[in-house]
Design a protein around this motif. Sequence first.
Motif, PDB file in Angstrom:
ATOM      1  N   LYS A 179       0.859  -1.176   0.000  1.00 17.95           N
ATOM      2  CA  LYS A 179       0.000   0.000   0.000  1.00 17.95           C
ATOM      3  C   LYS A 179       0.898   1.228   0.000  1.00 17.95           C
ATOM      4  CE  LYS A 179      -3.888   2.032   2.550  1.00 17.95           C
ATOM      5  NZ  LYS A 179      -4.735   1.872   3.768  1.00 17.95           N
ATOM      6  N   ILE A 180       0.790   2.033  -1.036  1.00 17.67           N
ATOM      7  CA  ILE A 180       1.619   3.229  -1.193  1.00 17.67           C
ATOM      8  C   ILE A 180       0.698   4.435  -1.187  1.00 17.67           C
ATOM      9  CG2 ILE A 180       3.228   4.448  -2.698  1.00 17.67           C
ATOM     10  CD1 ILE A 180       4.036   1.695  -3.834  1.00 17.67           C
ATOM     11  N   GLN A 181       0.839   5.306  -0.182  1.00 25.78           N
ATOM     12  CA  GLN A 181      -0.054   6.451  -0.002  1.00 25.78           C
ATOM     13  C   GLN A 181       0.725   7.761  -0.141  1.00 25.78           C
ATOM     14  OE1 GLN A 181      -1.404   4.819   3.965  1.00 25.78           O
ATOM     15  NE2 GLN A 181      -3.382   5.513   3.189  1.00 25.78           N
ATOM     16  N   PRO A 182       0.705   8.372  -1.320  1.00 31.06           N
ATOM     17  CA  PRO A 182       1.347   9.684  -1.470  1.00 31.06           C
ATOM     18  C   PRO A 182       0.535  10.756  -0.757  1.00 31.06           C
ATOM     19  CG  PRO A 182       0.241   9.042  -3.503  1.00 31.06           C
ATOM     20  CD  PRO A 182       0.123   7.879  -2.579  1.00 31.06           C
ATOM     21  N   ARG A 183       1.214  11.773  -0.248  1.00 30.12           N
ATOM     22  CA  ARG A 183       0.513  12.822   0.504  1.00 30.12           C
ATOM     23  C   ARG A 183       0.012  13.949  -0.392  1.00 30.12           C
ATOM     24  NH1 ARG A 183       3.571  14.462   5.931  1.00 30.12           N
ATOM     25  NH2 ARG A 183       1.516  15.402   6.269  1.00 30.12           N
ATOM     26  N   THR A 184       0.515  14.016  -1.636  1.00 31.94           N
ATOM     27  CA  THR A 184       0.076  15.072  -2.547  1.00 31.94           C
ATOM     28  C   THR A 184      -0.113  14.484  -3.946  1.00 31.94           C
ATOM     29  OG1 THR A 184       2.300  15.718  -3.244  1.00 31.94           O
ATOM     30  CG2 THR A 184       1.415  16.784  -1.258  1.00 31.94           C
ATOM     31  N   ASP A 185      -0.855  15.189  -4.765  1.00 32.11           N
ATOM     32  CA  ASP A 185      -1.036  14.774  -6.158  1.00 32.11           C
ATOM     33  C   ASP A 185       0.293  14.789  -6.903  1.00 32.11           C
ATOM     34  OD1 ASP A 185      -3.737  14.449  -5.758  1.00 32.11           O
ATOM     35  OD2 ASP A 185      -4.279  16.424  -6.558  1.00 32.11           O
ATOM     36  N   LYS A 186       1.144  15.751  -6.586  1.00 33.36           N
ATOM     37  CA  LYS A 186       2.449  15.845  -7.233  1.00 33.36           C
ATOM     38  C   LYS A 186       3.275  14.581  -6.966  1.00 33.36           C
ATOM     39  CE  LYS A 186       6.651  18.731  -7.361  1.00 33.36           C
ATOM     40  NZ  LYS A 186       7.589  17.726  -6.830  1.00 33.36           N
ATOM     41  N   THR A 187       3.285  14.136  -5.724  1.00 33.92           N
ATOM     42  CA  THR A 187       4.024  12.916  -5.381  1.00 33.92           C
ATOM     43  C   THR A 187       3.419  11.713  -6.081  1.00 33.92           C
ATOM     44  OG1 THR A 187       4.654  13.826  -3.234  1.00 33.92           O
ATOM     45  CG2 THR A 187       4.775  11.434  -3.489  1.00 33.92           C
ATOM     46  N   ALA A 188       2.097  11.659  -6.140  1.00 35.22           N
ATOM     47  CA  ALA A 188       1.426  10.545  -6.822  1.00 35.22           C
ATOM     48  C   ALA A 188       1.842  10.478  -8.287  1.00 35.22           C
ATOM     49  CB  ALA A 188      -0.085  10.696  -6.698  1.00 35.22           C
ATOM     50  N   GLN A 189       1.939  11.633  -8.927  1.00 35.48           N
ATOM     51  CA  GLN A 189       2.340  11.671 -10.333  1.00 35.48           C
ATOM     52  C   GLN A 189       3.796  11.226 -10.502  1.00 35.48           C
ATOM     53  OE1 GLN A 189       1.476  15.725 -11.418  1.00 35.48           O
ATOM     54  NE2 GLN A 189      -0.751  15.429 -11.244  1.00 35.48           N
ATOM     55  N   GLU A 190       4.659  11.617  -9.570  1.00 35.40           N
ATOM     56  CA  GLU A 190       6.064  11.212  -9.632  1.00 35.40           C
ATOM     57  C   GLU A 190       6.197   9.694  -9.487  1.00 35.40           C
ATOM     58  OE1 GLU A 190       7.714  13.512  -6.487  1.00 35.40           O
ATOM     59  OE2 GLU A 190       8.245  15.211  -7.775  1.00 35.40           O
ATOM     60  N   ILE A 191       5.414   9.117  -8.584  1.00 35.12           N
ATOM     61  CA  ILE A 191       5.451   7.664  -8.386  1.00 35.12           C
ATOM     62  C   ILE A 191       4.926   6.940  -9.618  1.00 35.12           C
ATOM     63  CG2 ILE A 191       4.461   5.760  -7.051  1.00 35.12           C
ATOM     64  CD1 ILE A 191       4.535   7.634  -4.605  1.00 35.12           C
ATOM     65  N   GLU A 192       3.840   7.443 -10.172  1.00 36.70           N
ATOM     66  CA  GLU A 192       3.264   6.815 -11.368  1.00 36.70           C
ATOM     67  C   GLU A 192       4.274   6.826 -12.516  1.00 36.70           C
ATOM     68  OE1 GLU A 192      -0.679   7.176 -14.290  1.00 36.70           O
ATOM     69  OE2 GLU A 192      -0.285   8.702 -12.753  1.00 36.70           O
ATOM     70  N   LYS A 193       4.956   7.929 -12.695  1.00 34.77           N
ATOM     71  CA  LYS A 193       5.962   8.023 -13.754  1.00 34.77           C
ATOM     72  C   LYS A 193       7.117   7.055 -13.497  1.00 34.77           C
ATOM     73  CE  LYS A 193       9.013  11.346 -16.072  1.00 34.77           C
ATOM     74  NZ  LYS A 193       9.475  12.768 -16.113  1.00 34.77           N
ATOM     75  N   LEU A 194       7.555   6.981 -12.251  1.00 35.46           N
ATOM     76  CA  LEU A 194       8.686   6.118 -11.903  1.00 35.46           C
ATOM     77  C   LEU A 194       8.368   4.648 -12.160  1.00 35.46           C
ATOM     78  CD1 LEU A 194      11.555   6.062 -10.478  1.00 35.46           C
ATOM     79  CD2 LEU A 194      10.273   5.525  -8.386  1.00 35.46           C
ATOM     80  N   LEU A 195       7.131   4.239 -11.876  1.00 36.77           N
ATOM     81  CA  LEU A 195       6.778   2.818 -11.918  1.00 36.77           C
ATOM     82  C   LEU A 195       6.015   2.407 -13.177  1.00 36.77           C
ATOM     83  CD1 LEU A 195       5.599   2.340  -8.203  1.00 36.77           C
ATOM     84  CD2 LEU A 195       7.898   2.057  -9.152  1.00 36.77           C
ATOM     85  N   LYS A 196       5.853   3.300 -14.135  1.00 34.91           N
ATOM     86  CA  LYS A 196       4.936   3.024 -15.247  1.00 34.91           C
ATOM     87  C   LYS A 196       5.382   1.852 -16.129  1.00 34.91           C
ATOM     88  CE  LYS A 196       6.786   6.494 -18.492  1.00 34.91           C
ATOM     89  NZ  LYS A 196       7.144   5.573 -19.599  1.00 34.91           N
ATOM     90  N   ASP A 197       6.657   1.599 -16.232  1.00 38.14           N
ATOM     91  CA  ASP A 197       7.138   0.481 -17.049  1.00 38.14           C
ATOM     92  C   ASP A 197       7.657  -0.664 -16.182  1.00 38.14           C
ATOM     93  OD1 ASP A 197       6.627   1.800 -19.497  1.00 38.14           O
ATOM     94  OD2 ASP A 197       8.490   2.957 -19.268  1.00 38.14           O
ATOM     95  N   TRP A 198       7.035  -0.855 -15.033  1.00 37.13           N
ATOM     96  CA  TRP A 198       7.500  -1.841 -14.057  1.00 37.13           C
ATOM     97  C   TRP A 198       7.526  -3.253 -14.641  1.00 37.13           C
ATOM     98  CZ3 TRP A 198       9.948  -1.264  -9.646  1.00 37.13           C
ATOM     99  CH2 TRP A 198      10.096  -2.380  -8.808  1.00 37.13           C
ATOM    100  N   GLN A 199       8.629  -3.944 -14.421  1.00 37.17           N
ATOM    101  CA  GLN A 199       8.759  -5.338 -14.829  1.00 37.17           C
ATOM    102  C   GLN A 199       8.633  -6.236 -13.605  1.00 37.17           C
ATOM    103  OE1 GLN A 199       9.261  -6.308 -18.190  1.00 37.17           O
ATOM    104  NE2 GLN A 199       8.775  -4.132 -18.492  1.00 37.17           N
ATOM    105  N   HIS A 200       7.900  -7.335 -13.747  1.00 38.81           N
ATOM    106  CA  HIS A 200       7.654  -8.249 -12.627  1.00 38.81           C
ATOM    107  C   HIS A 200       8.963  -8.759 -12.023  1.00 38.81           C
ATOM    108  CE1 HIS A 200       5.961 -11.416 -10.176  1.00 38.81           C
ATOM    109  NE2 HIS A 200       6.659 -12.323 -10.834  1.00 38.81           N
ATOM    110  N   VAL A 201       9.018  -8.761 -10.696  1.00 39.89           N
ATOM    111  CA  VAL A 201      10.184  -9.268  -9.961  1.00 39.89           C
ATOM    112  C   VAL A 201       9.741 -10.495  -9.158  1.00 39.89           C
ATOM    113  CG1 VAL A 201      11.968  -8.775  -8.245  1.00 39.89           C
ATOM    114  CG2 VAL A 201      11.131  -6.935  -9.755  1.00 39.89           C
ATOM    115  N   PRO A 202      10.168 -11.699  -9.525  1.00 40.31           N
ATOM    116  CA  PRO A 202       9.824 -12.876  -8.725  1.00 40.31           C
ATOM    117  C   PRO A 202      10.349 -12.717  -7.305  1.00 40.31           C
ATOM    118  CG  PRO A 202      10.734 -13.520 -10.855  1.00 40.31           C
ATOM    119  CD  PRO A 202      10.965 -12.046 -10.721  1.00 40.31           C
ATOM    120  N   SER A 203       9.651 -13.314  -6.353  1.00 44.17           N
ATOM    121  CA  SER A 203       9.983 -13.092  -4.957  1.00 44.17           C
ATOM    122  C   SER A 203      10.973 -14.124  -4.420  1.00 44.17           C
ATOM    123  CB  SER A 203       8.708 -13.116  -4.103  1.00 44.17           C
ATOM    124  OG  SER A 203       8.112 -14.411  -4.123  1.00 44.17           O
ATOM    125  N   ARG A 204      11.468 -13.816  -3.246  1.00 42.68           N
ATOM    126  CA  ARG A 204      12.267 -14.721  -2.419  1.00 42.68           C
ATOM    127  C   ARG A 204      13.505 -15.263  -3.143  1.00 42.68           C
ATOM    128  NH1 ARG A 204      10.009 -17.300   2.258  1.00 42.68           N
ATOM    129  NH2 ARG A 204      10.662 -19.308   1.405  1.00 42.68           N
TER     130      ARG A 204
END
Length: 361
Positions: A269-294
Amino acid sequence: MSRVFNVAVVGCGIGRSHIVEGYLPNSGCFKVKAICDLSAERLAQIGDAFAVERRVEKFDDVLAMDDIDIVDICTPPGLHFPMVMAALKAGKHVICEKPLVGSLAQIDAVMEEEQRSKGMLMPVFQYRFGNGIEQAKRIIDAGIAGKPFMGTVETLWRRDAPYYAVPWRGKWATELGGVLMGHAIHPHDLFTYLMGDIERVFGRVATRVNPIEVEDTISASLLMKNGALASLTATLGSADDMTRIRLAFENVTFESDHAAYNPGDKLWKIQPRTDKTAQEIEKLLKDWQHVPSRFQTQMRRFHDALIGAGPLPVTSADSRRSLELVTALYHSAATNTDVPLPLGPSHPLYQSWVPEQFRAA
């Protein structure tokens, strides 16, 4: 074509999980050529299940195998130090389950031997890998989260009498500690992995759940080097198994998935405190590639390190930081004092945190 490294798994308890989760999914990187265990029955079960023909009961026989590149140590904690040292001196690459060793003196000796050895050493902290933990780490490292304020770590698991029927569990000499050492060590590593180094520790330990030598309930208050505050709680007396990490930063609050044994896997659960932060996170993670766990990702990244394609995913320095917290918390609980870090050779528990009456003669 990528090089395939030959592995010997020593200890077929958690070693089975290393094979299933770590080596089989990375079959183009590793081949389990040998297994070692004191139980002939377990050797037969694991050997037959995974078609491992070479099965031995003596660790020295593993070290003598010229074609083994990696020794994967999955034995009870009390055996780790001599095995790690022997494997490094034999020039092998080494993977070792937690806790890596049983004191700060031992980890410092391992780190010295590591510098001399041809082999690379990777301690196991498999909870670090998966989409949830890696997204949080990416956001923090990018500077988006901002100043850390505080964090909480709850390790609430259940361990009853059948768990301690295994002879080496619950004893100082063989397990080297209780919930702090064998259970909460993983979530506590995740916490420092994300929040950085610890400045001071105040802690309490108790044995409230089971009739064992070691602790099964702890609480601690931390001051981080970056100024953040934190609390750690853990018990083996919970009705179910749950791990929860919650971190409050200037711009973002993170909360882990509550899965006890794989909190890094599912998205946090990722809770940004502002819309600006939310946009920065969305941009950072937009091309996320799956990472297998453990183990799957930890072993894959170890292979990358071996061939020079990436850094070690977990280092002996990471283990030292983990064991420093353990040492400080035990010392704080025994003396009712606030303990400053780092801890060096002059600290009273540098040679061992095991109570004197339980130390080997």
